[in-house]
Structures are given as structure tokens and as C-alpha cells.
Design a protein around this motif. Structure first.
Motif, short mmCIF file in Angstrom:
data_model
loop_
_atom_site.label_atom_id
_atom_site.label_comp_id
_atom_site.label_asym_id
_atom_site.label_seq_id
_atom_site.Cartn_x
_atom_site.Cartn_y
_atom_site.Cartn_z
N LEU A 184 -2.30 -2.90 -10.65
CA LEU A 184 -0.99 -2.61 -10.07
C LEU A 184 0.09 -2.38 -11.12
CD1 LEU A 184 -0.66 -4.90 -6.93
CD2 LEU A 184 -1.42 -2.56 -7.10
N MET B 91 0.83 -1.21 0.00
CA MET B 91 0.00 0.00 0.00
C MET B 91 0.86 1.25 0.00
SD MET B 91 -3.10 -0.89 -0.22
CE MET B 91 -3.93 0.65 0.12
N THR C 33 -1.20 5.90 -6.45
CA THR C 33 -1.38 5.74 -7.89
C THR C 33 -2.87 5.77 -8.28
OG1 THR C 33 -1.46 3.34 -7.79
CG2 THR C 33 0.72 4.32 -8.10
N PHE D 242 1.85 1.81 -3.58
CA PHE D 242 0.85 2.02 -4.64
C PHE D 242 -0.27 2.98 -4.28
CE2 PHE D 242 2.70 -1.99 -6.02
CZ PHE D 242 2.85 -1.74 -7.38
N GLU E 255 -4.11 4.12 -10.72
CA GLU E 255 -4.54 2.76 -11.06
C GLU E 255 -5.15 2.05 -9.85
OE1 GLU E 255 -1.66 4.11 -11.90
OE2 GLU E 255 -1.91 4.16 -14.07
N LEU E 256 -4.51 2.21 -8.68
CA LEU E 256 -5.02 1.50 -7.51
C LEU E 256 -6.35 2.11 -7.05
CD1 LEU E 256 -4.31 -0.96 -5.83
CD2 LEU E 256 -3.36 0.55 -4.11
N LEU F 180 -9.11 4.02 -0.48
CA LEU F 180 -7.72 3.66 -0.15
C LEU F 180 -7.30 4.29 1.18
CD1 LEU F 180 -5.82 3.87 -3.58
CD2 LEU F 180 -6.71 1.86 -2.41
#
Ligand SMILES: N[C@@H](CCC(=O)N[C@@H](CS)C(=O)NCC(=O)O)C(=O)O
Length: 251
Positions: free
Chosen positions: A215, A111, A117, A114, A119-120, A145
Motif C-alpha cells: 500500500l 479499495m 495501483t 488503491f 502495487e495493490l 482486485l
């Protein structure tokens, strides 16, 4: 029929799935969806408050909410060689605690790498949102997130998870000492639990566990650790080849 609510790519979910398959239990898997999934599950379980993670197994009126308990339940209702020999239970439970520590550390490392990002944030959105519309929901993904990191006390830039993960992998390497199994001379839940700690270092072939979407090419790999633990990764791959069939079930 048994119902396993699980995240397809998650090593915690795979711990439960591996045990259910090993014991030839008949179950169907329900995909846990971020955000709404938790509310649906809480409503079904009549459990509005308190910690809730997946995997969760429903067996009639009974809800099992930890992969270790699910694996033990599978053993009590299923067939096949024991994964929890009675005289080694304490040892296996201790390996599972080590696995929990390593997995939580691996999740934090992943985590941290990423979380920022795009994308995540997109991958954190519910599947029911059409792909083309997902960019519009980016703030929802980013909020998801942030709450996920808060739920698991993950702090950006914290190096402690590296120390935890390497300590657990070193302990695994030492205990195996080049051998095939951790407890006695037989395959047990200790092997499953510890093999899965490598999923966030260098994932097993995707024919066994699907990869997490979003990812990018780096995937769940931790380059700093991959070569250091190449021997353990080879052990895990051999364990999978010996005890698991691609797509689930026994080898
Ligand atoms: N001790 C639990 C831990 C499970 C766990 O941490 N699950 C996480 C995997 S990332 C989860 O449910 N994440 C989804 C969420 O928190 O919404 C077990 O072994 O079942």
C-alpha cells in the motif's frame, strides 16, 4: 488442534484471533492466500458454492465461518473472563453488527483509493510467486482486485461508505463518552469488534497486527478521518496496551 485460516493483516481475522488468544485457546494459524486459498478451503470444507470469507475456524469436523461465531466458540471451549456475558449478549451482537457495517465501509474506502495501483495488484498475487516474477502476473492481480470489488459490491467514486463509517464511529464515540469499555464496566467482544473498525482509519502499532504489503507509505490510513477520530484511536491504542500482547496473546 484448532486451525484458524486467516489473513494476517485483516481486522476480521484479528477479531477471531483476539478472542482465541483471550481465552487461551491452542490453535495454529494458516495463511489464507488470494485466489487459490478460496478453492482449497472450499474443497476442505466440502462447500463448493455459497459465500465464503475468512476467518474460518476448524475444530475437528466443525467449521465456523464468521469471526463472531469463532469468538463465541472460543468462549465456550476456553478459559479467562467472559467476552460475552450472558445478560449482555444482545447488546454485544448489536455492536458486532455495527462493526461489520463500519469494516465493510472501511474496506470500500480503502479499495476505492488503491484499486487502480500497480502495487495493490502485485500484493493481490499469491505469495508462492517469486517477487521478481510478480510483474509478469500483473493482469492476474488486476483481475483478482476486480473480482474482489465485485464480491463486496464496491463501486469506484461511491461516497456512501464514508457516511456509514463516520456514523458508526460517531456512535462509538457517543457510547464510550470518554469511558474505557462499551458494555457495562468490563472488557467484552463489543470493544474488540469496534476497536478494529479503526484499523482501516489509522492502524494499530504493527507489533500487534502486521500491515498489508503493497500500500506504500499511505498504508491503510484515511487522512480525512484520522484527526477527526484521534480520541477513538487513542482509546483503541490503550485497549490494545491493556488487553493484548505484541505478536499475539494477552497483555
Ligand atoms: N462476517 C465475516 C466477514 C469476514 C470478511 O469480510 N472477510 C474478508 C476480509 S477482506 C475476506 O474473507 N476477504 C477475502 C476474500 O473475500 O477472498 C466475519 O466477521 O468473519
Amino acid at each position: 488442534m484448532l486451525e484458524l485460516t486467516a489473513i494476517a493483516f485483516s481486522p476480521w481475522s484479528e477479531k477471531a484471533r483476539f478472542a482465541l488468544d483471550h481465552h487461551r485457546c491452542d490453535y495454529r494459524e494458516l495463511a489464507y492466500e488470494p485466489i487459490v486459498g478460496e478453492y482449497v478451503l472450499r474443497w476442505q470444507m466440502r462447500r463448493p458454492f455459497g459465500p465464503l470469507t475468512v476467518p474460518v475456524l476448524r475444530d475437528g469436523d466443525r467449521w465456523l465461518t464468521d469471526s463472531f461465531d469463532i469468538a463465541r466458540h472460543a468462549e465456550s471451549i476456553g478459559r479467562g473472563t467472559p467476552l460475552f456475558p450472558k445478560d449482555r449478549l444482545a447488546e454485544i451482537a448489536a455492536w458486532n453488527r455495527r462493526s461489520e457495517a463500519a469494516l465493510a465501509a472501511g474496506r470500500a474506502i480503502l479499495m476505492q483509493g488503491f484499486a487502480q495501483t500497480r502495487e495493490l495488484a502485485i500484493a493481490a498475487l499469491p505469495d508462492r510467486i517469486p517477487e521478481a516474477l510478480k510483474p509478469l502476473f500483473l493482469p492476474v492481480g488486476q483481475w483478482r482486485l476486480r473480482s474482489f470489488m465485485a464480491k463486496y459490491s464496491i463501486r469506484a467514486g461511491d461516497r456512501a461508505p464514508f457516511a456509514v463509517l463516520t456514523a458508526e464511529l460517531d456512535a462509538l464515540e457517543q457510547a464510550l463518552a470518554g469511558g474505557r469499555y462499551l458494555v457495562g464496566d468490563a472488557f467484552s467482544h463489543a470493544d474488540i469488534a469496534m476497536a478494529l473498525t479503526l484499523q482501516q482509519v489509522h492502524p494499530v502499532d504493527p507489533s500487534y497486527i502486521v500491515r498489508m504489503a503493497g500500500l506504500g507509505p499511505a498504508g491503510m490510513n484515511v487522512p480525512e478521518l484520522e484527526s477527526r477520530y484521534a480520541g477513538l484511536i487513542a482509546w483503541r491504542d490503550e485497549l490494545y496496551a491493556r488487553h493484548r500482547r505484541p505478536g499475539g496473546g494477552l497483555a
